[in-house]
Design a protein around this motif. Sequence first.
Motif, PDB file in Angstrom:
ATOM      1  N   VAL A  88      31.863   0.063  77.386  1.00 52.89           N
ATOM      2  CA  VAL A  88      31.698   1.503  77.196  1.00 52.89           C
ATOM      3  C   VAL A  88      30.863   1.717  75.940  1.00 52.89           C
ATOM      4  CG1 VAL A  88      32.869   3.657  76.625  1.00 52.89           C
ATOM      5  CG2 VAL A  88      33.768   2.179  78.430  1.00 52.89           C
ATOM      6  N   VAL A  89      29.813   2.536  76.073  1.00 50.04           N
ATOM      7  CA  VAL A  89      28.829   2.732  75.010  1.00 50.04           C
ATOM      8  C   VAL A  89      28.813   4.194  74.588  1.00 50.04           C
ATOM      9  CG1 VAL A  89      26.419   2.414  74.352  1.00 50.04           C
ATOM     10  CG2 VAL A  89      27.435   0.914  76.080  1.00 50.04           C
ATOM     11  N   PHE A  90      28.919   4.442  73.282  1.00 50.82           N
ATOM     12  CA  PHE A  90      28.844   5.796  72.740  1.00 50.82           C
ATOM     13  C   PHE A  90      27.619   5.908  71.837  1.00 50.82           C
ATOM     14  CE2 PHE A  90      33.711   5.729  73.031  1.00 50.82           C
ATOM     15  CZ  PHE A  90      33.690   6.270  74.304  1.00 50.82           C
ATOM     16  N   ALA A  91      26.717   6.826  72.197  1.00 53.48           N
ATOM     17  CA  ALA A  91      25.486   7.032  71.436  1.00 53.48           C
ATOM     18  C   ALA A  91      25.633   8.197  70.462  1.00 53.48           C
ATOM     19  CB  ALA A  91      24.328   7.302  72.397  1.00 53.48           C
ATOM     20  N   PHE A  92      24.939   8.108  69.347  1.00 52.20           N
ATOM     21  CA  PHE A  92      24.843   9.224  68.400  1.00 52.20           C
ATOM     22  C   PHE A  92      23.615  10.035  68.812  1.00 52.20           C
ATOM     23  CE2 PHE A  92      23.503  11.118  64.309  1.00 52.20           C
ATOM     24  CZ  PHE A  92      24.683  11.754  63.945  1.00 52.20           C
ATOM     25  N   PRO A  93      23.793  11.318  69.189  1.00 49.24           N
ATOM     26  CA  PRO A  93      22.721  12.039  69.886  1.00 49.24           C
ATOM     27  C   PRO A  93      21.706  12.742  68.997  1.00 49.24           C
ATOM     28  CG  PRO A  93      24.694  13.385  69.837  1.00 49.24           C
ATOM     29  CD  PRO A  93      25.053  12.091  69.146  1.00 49.24           C
ATOM     30  N   PHE A  94      21.618  12.371  67.723  1.00 53.88           N
ATOM     31  CA  PHE A  94      20.697  13.052  66.807  1.00 53.88           C
ATOM     32  C   PHE A  94      19.702  12.065  66.221  1.00 53.88           C
ATOM     33  CE2 PHE A  94      24.811  15.192  66.791  1.00 53.88           C
ATOM     34  CZ  PHE A  94      24.443  16.477  67.156  1.00 53.88           C
ATOM     35  N   GLY A  95      18.533  12.603  65.820  1.00 52.56           N
ATOM     36  CA  GLY A  95      17.500  11.741  65.264  1.00 52.56           C
ATOM     37  C   GLY A  95      17.023  10.734  66.288  1.00 52.56           C
ATOM     38  N   THR A  96      16.642   9.558  65.784  1.00 51.56           N
ATOM     39  CA  THR A  96      16.155   8.505  66.681  1.00 51.56           C
ATOM     40  C   THR A  96      17.209   7.412  66.793  1.00 51.56           C
ATOM     41  OG1 THR A  96      15.013   7.542  64.775  1.00 51.56           O
ATOM     42  CG2 THR A  96      13.719   8.948  66.248  1.00 51.56           C
ATOM     43  N   HIS A  97      18.409   7.808  67.219  1.00 57.75           N
ATOM     44  CA  HIS A  97      19.513   6.856  67.364  1.00 57.75           C
ATOM     45  C   HIS A  97      19.733   6.434  68.812  1.00 57.75           C
ATOM     46  CE1 HIS A  97      21.781   6.863  63.382  1.00 57.75           C
ATOM     47  NE2 HIS A  97      20.707   7.595  63.157  1.00 57.75           N
ATOM     48  N   ALA A  98      19.790   7.406  69.716  1.00 54.39           N
ATOM     49  CA  ALA A  98      20.225   7.114  71.080  1.00 54.39           C
ATOM     50  C   ALA A  98      19.217   6.267  71.857  1.00 54.39           C
ATOM     51  CB  ALA A  98      20.507   8.419  71.828  1.00 54.39           C
ATOM     52  N   ALA A  99      17.926   6.538  71.696  1.00 54.95           N
ATOM     53  CA  ALA A  99      16.914   5.815  72.478  1.00 54.95           C
ATOM     54  C   ALA A  99      16.905   4.312  72.186  1.00 54.95           C
ATOM     55  CB  ALA A  99      15.534   6.429  72.263  1.00 54.95           C
ATOM     56  N   PRO A 100      16.880   3.884  70.908  1.00 53.19           N
ATOM     57  CA  PRO A 100      16.922   2.429  70.680  1.00 53.19           C
ATOM     58  C   PRO A 100      18.220   1.788  71.139  1.00 53.19           C
ATOM     59  CG  PRO A 100      16.962   3.633  68.585  1.00 53.19           C
ATOM     60  CD  PRO A 100      16.631   4.616  69.655  1.00 53.19           C
ATOM     61  N   LEU A 101      19.341   2.524  71.054  1.00 53.93           N
ATOM     62  CA  LEU A 101      20.595   1.974  71.563  1.00 53.93           C
ATOM     63  C   LEU A 101      20.501   1.750  73.067  1.00 53.93           C
ATOM     64  CD1 LEU A 101      23.502   1.072  71.368  1.00 53.93           C
ATOM     65  CD2 LEU A 101      24.209   3.476  71.397  1.00 53.93           C
ATOM     66  N   PHE A 102      19.924   2.727  73.782  1.00 51.74           N
ATOM     67  CA  PHE A 102      19.811   2.544  75.226  1.00 51.74           C
ATOM     68  C   PHE A 102      18.882   1.378  75.563  1.00 51.74           C
ATOM     69  CE2 PHE A 102      18.213   3.106  79.490  1.00 51.74           C
ATOM     70  CZ  PHE A 102      19.401   3.283  80.182  1.00 51.74           C
ATOM     71  N   SER A 103      17.844   1.171  74.753  1.00 50.29           N
ATOM     72  CA  SER A 103      16.943   0.045  75.026  1.00 50.29           C
ATOM     73  C   SER A 103      17.705  -1.282  74.940  1.00 50.29           C
ATOM     74  CB  SER A 103      15.754   0.051  74.053  1.00 50.29           C
ATOM     75  OG  SER A 103      16.131  -0.384  72.764  1.00 50.29           O
ATOM     76  N   VAL A 104      18.662  -1.359  73.996  1.00 50.98           N
ATOM     77  CA  VAL A 104      19.490  -2.561  73.887  1.00 50.98           C
ATOM     78  C   VAL A 104      20.398  -2.694  75.105  1.00 50.98           C
ATOM     79  CG1 VAL A 104      21.279  -3.736  72.557  1.00 50.98           C
ATOM     80  CG2 VAL A 104      19.461  -2.515  71.371  1.00 50.98           C
ATOM     81  N   ILE A 105      21.006  -1.581  75.516  1.00 48.36           N
ATOM     82  CA  ILE A 105      21.898  -1.614  76.672  1.00 48.36           C
ATOM     83  C   ILE A 105      21.134  -2.033  77.927  1.00 48.36           C
ATOM     84  CG2 ILE A 105      23.424  -0.232  78.128  1.00 48.36           C
ATOM     85  CD1 ILE A 105      24.388  -0.944  75.209  1.00 48.36           C
ATOM     86  N   HIS A 106      19.933  -1.524  78.077  1.00 47.73           N
ATOM     87  CA  HIS A 106      19.110  -1.905  79.231  1.00 47.73           C
ATOM     88  C   HIS A 106      18.840  -3.408  79.228  1.00 47.73           C
ATOM     89  CE1 HIS A 106      15.462  -2.150  81.770  1.00 47.73           C
ATOM     90  NE2 HIS A 106      15.954  -1.089  82.369  1.00 47.73           N
ATOM     91  N   ARG A 107      18.572  -3.933  78.050  1.00 50.78           N
ATOM     92  CA  ARG A 107      18.307  -5.368  77.931  1.00 50.78           C
ATOM     93  C   ARG A 107      19.572  -6.185  78.204  1.00 50.78           C
ATOM     94  NH1 ARG A 107      16.692  -8.444  72.471  1.00 50.78           N
ATOM     95  NH2 ARG A 107      15.994 -10.424  73.353  1.00 50.78           N
ATOM     96  N   LEU A 108      20.706  -5.720  77.661  1.00 54.24           N
ATOM     97  CA  LEU A 108      21.972  -6.412  77.904  1.00 54.24           C
ATOM     98  C   LEU A 108      22.338  -6.384  79.386  1.00 54.24           C
ATOM     99  CD1 LEU A 108      24.095  -5.143  74.880  1.00 54.24           C
ATOM    100  CD2 LEU A 108      23.455  -7.528  75.317  1.00 54.24           C
ATOM    101  N   ALA A 109      22.103  -5.232  80.032  1.00 56.06           N
ATOM    102  CA  ALA A 109      22.434  -5.096  81.451  1.00 56.06           C
ATOM    103  C   ALA A 109      21.557  -5.991  82.315  1.00 56.06           C
ATOM    104  CB  ALA A 109      22.288  -3.638  81.882  1.00 56.06           C
ATOM    105  N   THR A 110      20.312  -6.172  81.912  1.00 51.78           N
ATOM    106  CA  THR A 110      19.416  -7.089  82.625  1.00 51.78           C
ATOM    107  C   THR A 110      19.869  -8.526  82.443  1.00 51.78           C
ATOM    108  OG1 THR A 110      17.570  -5.551  82.255  1.00 51.78           O
ATOM    109  CG2 THR A 110      17.008  -7.809  82.865  1.00 51.78           C
ATOM    110  N   PHE A 111      20.296  -8.848  81.246  1.00 56.12           N
ATOM    111  CA  PHE A 111      20.728 -10.205  80.903  1.00 56.12           C
ATOM    112  C   PHE A 111      22.069 -10.549  81.554  1.00 56.12           C
ATOM    113  CE2 PHE A 111      22.669 -13.372  78.076  1.00 56.12           C
ATOM    114  CZ  PHE A 111      21.624 -14.276  77.900  1.00 56.12           C
ATOM    115  N   SER A 112      22.933  -9.542  81.696  1.00 56.00           N
ATOM    116  CA  SER A 112      24.287  -9.763  82.223  1.00 56.00           C
ATOM    117  C   SER A 112      24.542  -8.857  83.424  1.00 56.00           C
ATOM    118  CB  SER A 112      25.323  -9.476  81.127  1.00 56.00           C
ATOM    119  OG  SER A 112      25.058 -10.233  79.971  1.00 56.00           O
ATOM    120  N   PRO A 113      23.979  -9.187  84.585  1.00 57.72           N
ATOM    121  CA  PRO A 113      24.064  -8.288  85.740  1.00 57.72           C
ATOM    122  C   PRO A 113      25.478  -8.097  86.291  1.00 57.72           C
ATOM    123  CG  PRO A 113      23.070 -10.393  86.349  1.00 57.72           C
ATOM    124  CD  PRO A 113      23.161 -10.390  84.865  1.00 57.72           C
TER     125      PRO A 113
END
Length: 470
Positions: free
Chosen positions: A26-51
């Motif tokens: 379960v992932v909780f993003a901070f929705p202000f500034g430039t926080h959420a987008a880089p976090l999602f990029s990590v999640i996308h990479r983790l999800a690709t790595f661990s299907p």
Amino acid sequence: MHLSTLAHLHIPAMPPTATTTEPHVVVFAFPFGTHAAPLFSVIHRLATFSPNAHFSFFNTSESNTSIFSASKYNTLPNIKVSDVCDGIREGYTFLGKPQEKIELFLEAAPESFRKSIKAAVAETGRKVTCLLTDAFFWFAAEMAEEIRVDWVAFWTSSPAAVSAHFYTDFIGENFGAGDTMEKDQTLHLIPGFSKVQIRDLPEEVLLGNLESIFSRMLHKMGNMLPRAAAVFLNSFEELDPIIINDLNSKFKRFLCTGPFNLVSSPSQVPDTNGCIAWLDKQKPASVAYVSFGSVATPPPKELVALAEALEASKVAFLWSLKDSSHLPKGFLDRTKSHGIVLPWAPQVEILAHTAIGVFITHCGWNSVLESIVGGVPMICRPFFGDQKLNGRMVEDVWNIGLRVEGEVLTKNGVIDCLDQIFSQEKGKIRRENIKTLQELAKRATESNGSSSKNFIALADLVTNTGNYKN
């Protein structure tokens, strides 16, 4: 409710309604500034790595819309993106307070995140096996303990910035506080801070309104991060080895997994303004790229001074500026032979172009790393947060750029910086230094590099169901 009361919230353990032991992060993003987008990029990479792992990504509707309106990500079946409450009650009248939206969101966050966890378990049929959040959510440490899983924290800025927050109490005890503090003191007692001064610290550490929602949040975060199973960030070990070794001794795991723009898919947003085509016509290392990010904007007086400096120096420039109404009258026409001003530009691609010779920047962490990856020295005009600390590291620790005099844009100050970068021996040295860091960043992200190994360690930690403590 004040932020300080959040520590006393009881967050009950989730009911064991699911039985499968397959990983559910379960992932909780901070929705202000430039926080959420880089976090999602990590999640996308983790999800690709661990299907086989499922990722439930929670963020506010407004922030999700911003991330995915021009999405560069293919939909993955093991990521579910959902909206979480932004804390703004129906009919609420804004009072105009600083950081009001952030305060409302944080007040609602523990309860809304608890509901999100229940919903994610019910929908997926999987118990939560890891709680991965923006590091700002210090209360996630207690939430993870309540549901008996690991907390993994994502820090969006530099190693130096997280060190400053970790050492906040230590700094106050050893260097004074408030009006009695000498701002030019060097923080020599902190590993890696021998050239960092008090004045370089984020205001929320010691010099600003320490009772603000942001200051209290960051102070609590600095105290809580040692309880995380891991803290990971967008950096590479070779950039700050002294600071990183120290934090590895203070935290359970401190994992540099970047630079992200070397390990994530490049942006698919089209270059509708023809930036790259224009750069293709310029000489190598001759163009000043100007951008102050999506949040910071210099005051009109400084925009005028910067424009006058670019015009007087006759340096070719590409300026990403949403609102050009404050530029001097006739500036665009007078400089059209060697410069362009555009409302948006593809920054990563621009900094990778051989024509770029310097980056005039606010010194936000993502921009600093993108400049290092591009091998482009910087001229820094920091504004707030970690930007002054980043600027100090750029100029005096890594020696890969300059801060404008007084950290304010003036015509003569910018001209002097441009002259140093393009025409003086000091500029040549800075260019060589950043090329060295550029090479180290690339090596870190190769298959046997430090960042690649750290990412695998992160993926193993996040998706290992053995961490589930029920």
